[in-house]
Design a protein around this motif. Structure first.
Motif, mmCIF file in Angstrom:
data_model
loop_
_atom_site.group_PDB
_atom_site.id
_atom_site.type_symbol
_atom_site.label_atom_id
_atom_site.label_comp_id
_atom_site.label_asym_id
_atom_site.label_seq_id
_atom_site.Cartn_x
_atom_site.Cartn_y
_atom_site.Cartn_z
ATOM 1 N N UNK A 440 0.772 -1.322 0.072
ATOM 2 C CA UNK A 440 -0.045 0.020 -0.007
ATOM 3 C C UNK A 440 0.835 1.174 -0.077
ATOM 4 N N UNK A 441 1.919 1.262 0.700
ATOM 5 C CA UNK A 441 2.921 2.614 0.880
ATOM 6 C C UNK A 441 3.403 2.565 -0.365
ATOM 7 N N UNK A 442 3.830 1.551 -1.202
ATOM 8 C CA UNK A 442 4.648 1.780 -2.430
ATOM 9 C C UNK A 442 3.593 2.329 -3.414
ATOM 10 N N UNK A 443 2.311 1.574 -3.489
ATOM 11 C CA UNK A 443 1.501 2.285 -4.570
ATOM 12 C C UNK A 443 1.202 3.799 -4.285
ATOM 13 N N UNK A 444 0.971 4.153 -3.197
ATOM 14 C CA UNK A 444 0.561 5.475 -2.965
ATOM 15 C C UNK A 444 1.930 6.532 -3.607
ATOM 16 N N UNK A 445 2.941 5.981 -3.833
ATOM 17 C CA UNK A 445 3.833 6.593 -4.569
ATOM 18 C C UNK A 445 4.120 6.844 -5.833
ATOM 19 N N UNK A 446 3.466 5.821 -6.484
ATOM 20 C CA UNK A 446 3.626 5.544 -7.838
ATOM 21 C C UNK A 446 2.681 6.002 -8.883
ATOM 22 N N UNK A 447 1.315 6.015 -8.483
ATOM 23 C CA UNK A 447 0.180 6.471 -9.373
ATOM 24 C C UNK A 447 0.153 5.677 -10.553
ATOM 25 N N UNK A 448 0.096 6.079 -11.664
ATOM 26 C CA UNK A 448 -0.038 5.327 -13.108
ATOM 27 C C UNK A 448 1.207 4.614 -13.430
ATOM 28 N N UNK A 449 2.410 4.711 -12.887
ATOM 29 C CA UNK A 449 3.273 4.195 -13.169
ATOM 30 C C UNK A 449 3.510 2.654 -12.407
ATOM 31 N N UNK A 450 2.333 2.499 -11.832
ATOM 32 C CA UNK A 450 2.261 1.214 -10.943
ATOM 33 C C UNK A 450 2.576 0.179 -11.666
ATOM 34 N N UNK A 451 2.465 0.080 -13.123
ATOM 35 C CA UNK A 451 2.922 -1.280 -13.826
ATOM 36 C C UNK A 451 4.306 -1.691 -13.773
ATOM 37 N N UNK A 452 5.067 -0.442 -13.555
ATOM 38 C CA UNK A 452 6.482 -0.857 -13.359
ATOM 39 C C UNK A 452 6.895 -1.609 -12.304
ATOM 40 N N UNK A 453 6.019 -1.298 -11.192
ATOM 41 C CA UNK A 453 6.332 -1.856 -9.946
ATOM 42 C C UNK A 453 5.649 -3.112 -9.510
ATOM 43 N N UNK A 454 4.486 -3.428 -10.123
ATOM 44 C CA UNK A 454 3.722 -4.647 -10.050
ATOM 45 C C UNK A 454 4.376 -5.825 -9.810
ATOM 46 N N UNK A 455 5.049 -6.214 -10.879
ATOM 47 C CA UNK A 455 5.876 -7.417 -10.791
ATOM 48 C C UNK A 455 6.874 -7.571 -9.621
ATOM 49 N N UNK A 456 7.431 -6.269 -8.968
ATOM 50 C CA UNK A 456 8.256 -6.568 -8.091
ATOM 51 C C UNK A 456 7.379 -7.050 -6.571
ATOM 52 N N UNK A 457 6.195 -6.595 -6.571
ATOM 53 C CA UNK A 457 5.322 -6.861 -5.646
ATOM 54 C C UNK A 457 5.203 -8.537 -5.419
ATOM 55 N N UNK A 458 5.003 -8.865 -6.593
ATOM 56 C CA UNK A 458 4.716 -10.203 -6.878
ATOM 57 C C UNK A 458 5.980 -11.120 -6.541
#
Length: 596
Positions: A440-458
């Motif tokens: 949740x903390x990471x998502x609040x910092x990324x916005x529409x750039x979330x696809x770049x982060x989503x694999x790292x969460x997995x």
């Protein structure tokens, strides 16, 4: 407490594992008990998780660890049975007949045969089977584990006949009104929607996985070649890309036409049927044959208790030598297809405890359904197949038992750590669980750039949970909700979660410990994790770029830049280093050492 500080504290269990294993290079049997204690302290004093919740989560982890040990024991016992019977000599010679080149052997054994095993059983079984098999063929133990872990990526999302998608993503999204509404708006049922996500997962994996065989041999020659260079790995780029296509094309087609159950399984089988005959005919093969240096030049860190035997003239036919592995693959598929009742029969033997210690945590184990049971049964069958005497089988049993005992301490603390971490949502302060708070903390910092982060969460979920399936169950709904919140396609983001969760299996602690134990190099887990972080970073960066492009399209954006940068990097490397220089790297000295 402020969310930022709380998030930093929630990182403590993960950071402690990285500190002890990767930075301080402690063996897992020393690092994981201390990391477990740190996790328990954070859960109890900061999250204020009740004692019975911590105890129940820990007990659930112990049972899971015992299941993993059971699987590894079966894999090692099967390998040692083949060693004692002499069948392993035939298998080794068979791979040498395909090609004496270690790069080619690694691609065929790991990428293709390993993907088939992953599709049949999942749960880290391929690394546990492949690592000792590669050692028997003549690889250094650490090299064997490294390449076996690298392929714990592309096929993993469809391992165990689709469990990470059908159970992981399916259970993670089931019963949610927003998911049902999204599926309905697309004219799909919930089941069809999950299958469509699986189709996207296969396309992402297919594109990224195309380069995994090349990455595998580059890593092999960089860390274990006499010259410590990627050049030797890049010189087999034609064969590596050919093997990549031979697996990923049928893999992606099966996922989108038949569903999530069989992409890895059929991809591996079809790939083997295409690549082995091609290799024997010399198609796309390198001009030079590459081997490791003489064993006298090997770094002592590369080897362990399991070593290759001197190669003698095989006395067992290839069909008879391979028959146990064929039977294992057949039985794994047969018992995991709902079309047949065999899996249900095995599941009737069940250990189940509901509301453990008065919590909502349930403990369940079906020991006969685990791949380890099938491998043990086939091992016993092999006594009669190879006409082994009592002394031979006792030796195989003794060697396997000693190896498992050495691996047990690390697993018996690492998996409970994961369970305490995941189940920290039950607490007196109403906090989210530690992994969800971090996400949740990471998502609040990324916005529409979330696809770049989503694999790292997995990948994070797989690292701490030890399973792509559990990672998908933990984070699929979070990924779906985050995508809705920032206005991007939810299904694609959930697919990126599954892709990252699969890649995270390369570094999940119990996979590393299990594969290391199977190859006889317990205590070097941190060294392996540092090495495997390289292909993991490739996987996550490329997946993030592809996901961004899939959602936002090609254009002047970060996703397009990442995709083009990755493709350009491989192109430059191949053009610069992929050409043969005509130097024979497989010397007589090497050849002699490969037969040891």
């Amino acid at each position: 407490m402020d969310t930022g500080w709380l998030s930093l504290i929630a990182l403590t269990p993960i950071l402690s594992v990285l500190l002890f294993l990767v930075l301080l290079k402690w063996p897992a049997k020393r690092a994981m008990p201390l990391a477990f204690m740190i996790t328990v302290l954070v859960a109890f004093f900061v999250w204020q998780v009740p004692k019975n919740q911590i105890a129940a989560a820990s007990m659930n982890g112990v049972v899971t660890a015992l299941e993993v040990l059971f699987i590894v024991f079966g894999a090692v016992l099967m390998l040692n049975t083949l060693r004692e019977s002499g069948a392993i000599h035939t298998i080794r010679q068979g791979f040498m007949n395909i090609s004496p080149d270690r790069r080619i052997q690694a691609i065929v054994i790991c990428w293709l045969f390993g993907s088939f095993i992953e599709g049949a059983s999942g749960w880290g079984t391929p690394a546990a089977i492949l690592a000792p098999l590669l050692v028997a063929v003549g690889f250094p133990a650490m090299a064997a584990v490294m390449v076996a872990l690298i392929i714990q990526s592309t096929p993993v999302s469809f391992g165990a006949v689709g469990t990470p998608i059908l159970v992981g993503v399916g259970n993670g999204l089931s019963g949610q009104s927003n998911v049902e509404e999204t599926a309905s708006s697309l004219g799909m049922s919930f089941t069809t929607y999950i299958q469509s996500i699986g189709g996207q997962v296969a396309i992402f994996h297919g594109i990224i996985g195309l380069f995994i065989p090349l990455m595998l041999v580059m890593m092999l020659t960089l860390f274990f070649g006499e010259k410590k260079s990627i050049r030797s790995g890049l010189q087999v780029w034609k064969f590596a890309l050919f093997a990549g296509v031979a697996f990923t094309v049928p893999y992606a087609l099966v996922a989108n036409l038949l569903g999530p159950e069989f992409p890895a399984l059929f991809g591996g089988l079809i790939g083997l049927a295409i690549v082995i005959p091609a290799a024997k005919k010399g198609w796309f093969m390198p001009k030079e044959t590459w081997d490791f240096a003489n064993t006298s030049k090997w770094d002592p860190e590369w080897t362990g208790k399991l070593t290759a035997d001197r190669l003698v003239q095989p006395t067992i036919s290839p069909l008879k030598a391979w028959l146990p592995y064929v039977v294992i693959g057949f039985l794994l598929v047969l018992t995991r297809m709902d079309l047949f009742p065999f899996g249900d029969w095995l599941k009737q033997v069940s250990i189940q405890v509901n509301q453990l210690f008065g919590t909502d945590i349930s403990l369940e184990s079906t020991p006969l359904f685990l791949p380890g049971f099938i491998m043990i049964c086939v091992s016993l069958m092999s006594i009669f197949l190879y006409q082994m005497n009592k002394t031979q089988y006792q030796s195989a049993l003794s060697q396997s038992t000693k190896m498992i005992i050495s691996a047990a301490p690390a697993l018996l603390f690492s998996v409970p750590l994961v369970q305490v971490f995941i189940n920290s949502d039950v607490n007196a302060l109403g906090y989210e669980s530690m992994p969800l708070l971090l996400a949740t903390t990471v998502s609040s910092l990324t916005g529409e750039n979330w696809p770049l982060i989503a694999p790292a969460i997995g990948a994070l979920g797989a690292f701490v949970a030890g399973s792509n399936t559990i990672s998908n169950m933990m984070f699929s709904l979070f990924q779906f909700g985050t995508a809705e919140n920032v206005g991007i396609t939810p299904g694609t983001v959930v697919a990126l979660q599954a892709v990252g969760g699969a890649a995270g299996n390369m570094i999940c602690v119990h996979n590393v410990v299990a594969a290391s134990a199977a190859a006889g190099i317990v205590g070097k887990e941190g060294v392996l994790i540092r090495k495997v972080m390289i292909p993991l970073m490739y996987y996550l960066i490329f997946a993030g770029g592809l996901g961004y492009v899939a959602i936002h399209g090609f254009g002047f954006n970060s996703g397009t830049f990442i995709v083009l940068a990755v493709l350009l990097t491989f192109t430059i490397l191949i053009l610069k280093f992929g050409q043969s220089k005509g130097q024979l790297t497989y010397t007589k000295e090497n050849k002699k050492s490969s037969n040891m």
